[in-house]
Design an enzyme around this catalytic site. Structure first.
Site, PDB file in Angstrom:
ATOM      1  N   LYS A  80       0.819  -1.189   0.029  1.00 53.08           N
ATOM      2  CA  LYS A  80      -0.094  -0.004  -0.172  1.00 53.08           C
ATOM      3  C   LYS A  80       1.046   1.147  -0.061  1.00 53.08           C
ATOM      4  O   LYS A  80       1.946   1.310   0.593  1.00 53.08           O
ATOM      5  CB  LYS A  80      -0.910   0.137   1.442  1.00 53.08           C
ATOM      6  CG  LYS A  80      -1.850   1.100   1.329  1.00 53.08           C
ATOM      7  CD  LYS A  80      -2.844   0.854   2.449  1.00 53.08           C
ATOM      8  CE  LYS A  80      -3.906   2.093   2.404  1.00 53.08           C
ATOM      9  NZ  LYS A  80      -4.838   1.797   3.615  1.00 53.08           N
ATOM     10  N   SER A 155      -9.780   2.035   2.486  1.00 50.29           N
ATOM     11  CA  SER A 155      -8.757   2.628   1.557  1.00 50.29           C
ATOM     12  C   SER A 155      -7.674   1.748   1.010  1.00 50.29           C
ATOM     13  O   SER A 155      -7.072   2.160  -0.045  1.00 50.29           O
ATOM     14  CB  SER A 155      -8.231   3.850   2.448  1.00 50.29           C
ATOM     15  OG  SER A 155      -7.284   3.165   3.303  1.00 50.29           O
ATOM     16  N   SER A 179      -9.942  -0.237   6.853  1.00 41.69           N
ATOM     17  CA  SER A 179      -8.929  -0.015   5.493  1.00 41.69           C
ATOM     18  C   SER A 179      -8.448  -1.328   4.861  1.00 41.69           C
ATOM     19  O   SER A 179      -8.357  -1.344   3.492  1.00 41.69           O
ATOM     20  CB  SER A 179      -8.186   0.990   5.606  1.00 41.69           C
ATOM     21  OG  SER A 179      -8.583   2.286   5.592  1.00 41.69           O
TER      22      SER A 179
END
Lengths: 481, 481, 90
Positions: A80, A155, A179
């Site tokens: 990420k 996210s 997330s």
């Protein structure tokens, strides 16, 4: 034999060790897969093809020379893009960090590298982790591999989508209010938010420090355990990290006591609730006891979460003033405070909203009204859950109250967007571990089951997930791409 | 006379530390190339976390104990949020006293010489910002500020007093005493440039409080207060209101000036630092520390009187110059003769070094070491040299660094105890100072004049006791015809 | 209610310029968010609840040792003397 790019992490390590293929062959197969699906999925912000290939060659050389290759040798990992990688730009999907190249590796990255994992590149997210769809990425949205018209969740949407689409063996995400679990649910993969403190946050670019953890997103429970064990542990660079014991899988399986959280069922879409009920039945079939419980402080969880997360974010994001790093902006033109305001105009709308709300709730006069109350709710909720965990091993419910939705559906109404996090924020507030496990589809859209356990009881989470995974057979690779 | 109330806010760097408060960069940032003493933590790179220095907590606790403060069992850190280019994170990690949580020290009392007590409101541990150098700028620099983060993150102790001072003299006394205490504790070398800073608040006749910032040395504090009292008196005498305001001290012009009000308009939005857990000091921490803490000036004073039988006056002179007192005690280790050595140090020795005491390590750079003084004392006590000769010898040692015995040998300075030689000297003095001799016969007080002449005649080497005896007997002897 | 002035103040203390579009739609959006978190007011203020999630003991803290990395932490706007160039202060 399964296609190379479809192998699970433990199969990759086995295959390499047994000489069925080379690391380079494997990485090339993954890069081909990326080439094929990335134009549709858009998981990556930065792809490090060269780095991945050269890491693969190093592993192959080590194998030839019979050197130790590490427990994750050859496993390709997508990261990420809010986790710092030395020498690879790390943008947080923000324009503010467009050119930012970290000078150091996050602790988890060091762990992965030391164990022979191959970094593929940096995955998309909502700017600074603020969002549930990747629509707030300042680069491009990521598409759900199961249906490209739908959001992948967020996210860590890039991580969820990349793993589901086979663009990497496993991925790392971060979870501040759901997330990791939200995209895991929406993309039908397994994702874990560890107990607060289990994994070092050193190098994770903070959104809300007291709530977030880095965790793995994988296609199987076994893969997830491999990654978790490598990234866990006390780290000298994070004062909030704590020691933990490794997880084993398969484990001597105990019959666990499971409780379904009533409010999470009643608050969900019908198809989602139905799917969770059938998972509950499976648990009973394998000999787990299942009951229903109620959490009385649940009502306040989400407002409390948004208060705390925004407050911390407003302070964490203050450092982005473009002086020490950032984009080009004429430095001599403005006085410093105008300069600051000008360059910070570059944050996206959602980030701005949360910074403003954070400044608001921390302002003198409001601190007691919002921030302290939110802290208090947090403690009460944690106490309530710890009490429940004395009676039950696990608390379960749907990860997301709804099915994946289409782009644009909620982006104009912040509250609507916030409400999708209602089930997941519980674990962040209480600091407990929570996993999202794929349990089925409705109209081709994935549904995830959330399982929560007491602090540092990841073993129980894994035991239950592993047992359930064995009896629920889920299609792993989407047809649409 | 109008009533003046003064309070202080003192910042002292913990110069004793090897490393910074939250990272392992050097605590001693002085004389380094700009931005060469920085890491991802102290320059606030994304994802870096503060890692608190154990020793900083120890030093700030010792300071709190020395200033009569209570030290709580648990301490916390807070974020003070404000933007400024010298602040890498745009917030400062500090402490805060609110909601039952306290900083490292609270509710202290510190006694001035006349037994007046100054209340200490709180002592906080916090980080120093970087340094900004303002460049006037050529073509390329165009009014930009130059920033150096070498100092950023250095540990600071903030000491806040109640407005208990009634005038600049009390403030000076307090600051002198405080410096001495910090020096004895080994916490802060107050003579290092920029190691101590002070903000002052002054109010008169129950009027508004005026804060004066930017006073960068203790010496300037008194000047700033005097200026401010004069300024406020004149405002008051013109029947005008004294504004509640912040002013700055102009080091060069020696005046205070009004700060632009907008700049001082702060809402610091304090909240607990999420990256540092609550630190549990435990109930034994303070008592254990007290055991192994260095001796405080007051304790040392008492000890000098009790153990070394020094006068209060002599003890005071020694205590007020820690390095001199240390020198004294090192000398005692070589030769235990407290009175003689103290005497040498507080008189001749001190007069020779008077000009140098401003520099930090003035004793280290001296050629005179405790060995010299110990030997000098032995020579005096062994009646080998006279006290007057001792002073000359000391001057020579200061210049050459030779041992006293060497100096005495080479300059033939041994005390003259030989009666025949002294008698010759007495005779010459009697021959040349006829009227003085006559005076002395009538008035015994005048003998000292003759003794002085004899000493001078022998370059101070004559044993004064013998010389006195011989003068006396010669005065009383019947005159030769 | 968040007025335009409130919003401007928040933007000022947060050092963020807002676009025309944001100035237009933020007051309403922020209002809704604040309204939503306002239910926290229903919670009693009871100071007896321990708010701390984590504790560290003194012994666990970092030792006071120097360890310097050679990495260049800053690479942008550095002058020949090593200073970082920042915006003008006055």
């Amino acid at each position: 034999m399964t296609k190379l790019d479809d192998l699970l992490a433990y199969e990759v390590v086995e295959g390499l060790t047994e000489g069925h293929f080379t690391a380079e062959e494997y990485v090339i197969s993954i890069l081909k897969r990326i080439e094929e699906v990335e134009p549709k999925v858009h998981s990556f912000i930065t792809l490090d093809t060269e780095g991945a290939l050269s890491s693969a060659k190093i592993i192959d050389k080590k194998i030839r020379e019979k050197e130790d290759i590490g427990q994750l040798a050859g496993v390709t990992v997508g990261i990420k893009d809010n986790i710092s990688t030395q020498g690879i730009r790390t943008t947080c999907a923000s324009k503010i960090l467009e050119n930012y190249v970290p000078t150091y590796d996050a602790a988890v990255i060091r762990n992965l590298k030391e164990n022979g994992a191959i970094l593929l590149g940096k995955l998309n997210l909502d700017e600074f982790g603020m969002g549930s769809t990747t629509e707030y990425s300042r680069y491009h949205p990521t598409h759900n591999p199961w249906n490209l018209d739908y959001v992948p969740g967020g996210s860590s949407g890039g991580s969820g989508a990349a793993v589901a689409a086979g663009e990497c063996t496993v991925a790392l995400g971060s979870d501040t209010g759901g997330s990791i679990r939200c995209p895991s649910s929406f993309c039908s993969v397994v994702g874990l938010k560890p107990t607060y403190g289990r994994v070092s946050r050193s190098g994770l670019i903070s959104y809300a420090n007291s709530l977030e953890q880095i965790g793995p997103i994988c296609r199987s429970v076994k893969d997830l355990v491999m990654i978790l064990n490598i990234i866990s542990g006390k780290d000298a660079m994070d004062n909030t990290s704590m020691p933990s014991s490794p997880i084993t899988v398969p484990n001597k399986s105990n019959k666990l006591n499971v409780a379904v959280i009533k409010e999470l069922i009643t608050g969900s879409d019908q198809e989602v609730a139905k799917s969770v009920f059938s998972a509950t039945e499976k648990f009973q079939e394998i000999g787990f006891s299942c009951e229903e419980v109620s959490i009385k402080n649940l009502h306040y969880a989400l407002p409390s979460y948004y208060t705390l997360a925004s407050a911390e974010a407003s302070s964490n994001l203050a450092r982005y003033d473009n002086i020490r790093y950032g984009f080009d902006y004429p430095i001599g033109e403005y006085k410093w405070d105008t300069y600051f305001s000008n360059v910070r105009e570059n944050f996206g709308e959602e980030v701005k909203r949360r910074i403003l709300i954070g400044s608001y709730v921390l302002s003198s006069g409001y601190y007691g009204k919002y921030y302290l109350k939110a802290r208090r709710l947090r403690s009460l909720l944690r106490l309530e859950l710890l009490t429940l965990f004395k009676k039950y091993d696990l608390l379960i419910g749907p990860t997301m109250p709804i099915l994946p939705f289409k782009f644009g559906e909620k982006i104009d109404d912040p509250i609507k967007m916030y409400l999708v996090d209602v089930n997941t924020v519980i674990a962040n507030l209480a600091g407990i571990p929570a996993i999202s496990l794929p349990i089925g589809f409705s109209n081709g859209l994935p549904i995830g089951l959330q399982i929560m356990a007491a602090p540092f009881e990841e073993q129980k989470l894994i035991d239950a997930s592993y047992e359930l995974e064995k009896v629920i057979h889920i299609q792993r690779r989407p047809n649409s791409i | 006379m109008s009533m003046v109330m003064i309070g202080l806010e003192i910042h002292a760097q913990i110069t004793a530390l090897n490393s910074k408060l939250f990272c392992s960069c050097r605590g001693n940032y002085r004389d380094l190339r700009p931005n060469s003493n920085i890491c991802e933590i102290c320059c606030g790179l994304p994802g870096s976390l503060p890692i608190i220095n154990q020793k900083a907590i120890e030093y700030s606790t010792m300071t709190s104990i020395a200033l009569g403060c209570k030290v709580p069992d648990k301490i916390m850190f807070y974020r003070k949020n404000y933007f400024y280019p010298d602040l890498p994170k745009n917030f400062q990690i500090t402490q805060y006293n609110v909601y039952g949580i306290s900083s490292i020290g609270i509710e202290g009392k510190y006694e001035l010489d006349d037994a007046k007590q100054i209340r200490i409101s709180r002592i906080q541990l916090e980080e120093d910002p970087g340094r900004i150098v303002y460049s006037e700028g050529g073509m390329n620099v165009r009014n930009t500020a130059l920033i150096d983060y070498n100092r950023a993150g250095v540990a600071l102790i903030e000491i806040v007093t109640e407005p208990d001072f009634t005038g600049p003299k009390e403030v000076r006394q307090f600051l002198n005493k405080l410096s001495l205490t910090l020096e004895h504790l080994g916490v802060c070398d107050t003579l290092l440039e920029g190691s101590v800073r002070c903000d002052v608040n002054v109010s008169m006749n129950g009027g508004n409080k005026v804060e004066i910032k930017n006073i960068n040395s203790f010496k300037e504090v008194e000047k700033a207060i005097n200026y401010e009292i004069t300024r406020q008196s004149s405002v008051y005498n013109r029947n005008l209101n004294i504004e509640l305001e912040t002013r700055h001290w102009d080091d060069k012009k020696k005046i205070t000036f009004k700060a632009r009000s907008k700049e001082e308009e702060h809402d610091y939005r304090y909240f607990p630092e999420p990256d540092i857990p609550v630190i549990v000091l435990g109930s034994d921490f303070v008592s254990n520390l007290k055991q192994r803490m260095p001796e405080l000036p007051n304790q040392r004073f008492e000890r000098f009187i009790l153990k070394y039988k020094l006068s209060e006056h002599t003890s005071n002179i020694l205590i007020n110059d820690k390095k001199l007192a240390d020198f004294f005690e090192s000398t005692l280790k070589l030769h235990f003769s407290p009175t003689e050595i103290a005497n040498i140090l507080v008189t001749d020795f001190k007069s020779l070094i008077e000009d140098d005491t401003e520099s930090t390590d003035y004793l280290k750079n001296l050629k005179v070491k405790p060995e010299h003084i110990a030997e000098l004392a032995k020579l005096i006590e062994g009646n080998k040299i006279s006290r007057i000769t001792a002073k000359d010898i000391l001057v020579k040692i200061f210049e050459s660094g030779k041992l006293p015995s060497e100096v005495v040998n080479s300059s033939n300075s041994y005390k003259i105890a030989d009666e025949k030689t002294i008698m010759d000297a007495v005779q010459s003095v009697f021959d040349t100072e006829k009227s003085a001799v006559e005076d002395a016969k009538k008035n015994r007080e005048a003998i000292n004049f003759l003794l002085g002449k004899v000493m001078k005649f022998t370059n101070g080497r004559a044993d004064p006791k013998i010389a006195m005896r011989l003068i006396n007997s010669k005065l009383s002897a019947p005159e030769k015809q | 209610m968040i007025s335009k002035e409130d919003l401007e103040h928040l933007a000022q203390i947060s050092r963020i310029n807002l676009t025309e579009n944001e100035l237009e739609k933020f007051p309403k959006q922020l209002d809704k968010t604040i309204e939503y978190i306002d239910i926290l007011e229903e919670l009693a203020s009871d100071d007896s609840v321990n708010l701390d999630l984590q504790e560290l003991t003194f012994e666990e803290l970092r030792m006071d040792e120097i360890s310097m990395s050679d990495d260049k932490q800053l690479n942008k706007n550095i002058t020949e003397d090593g200073f970082l160039r920042g915006p003008k202060m006055k």
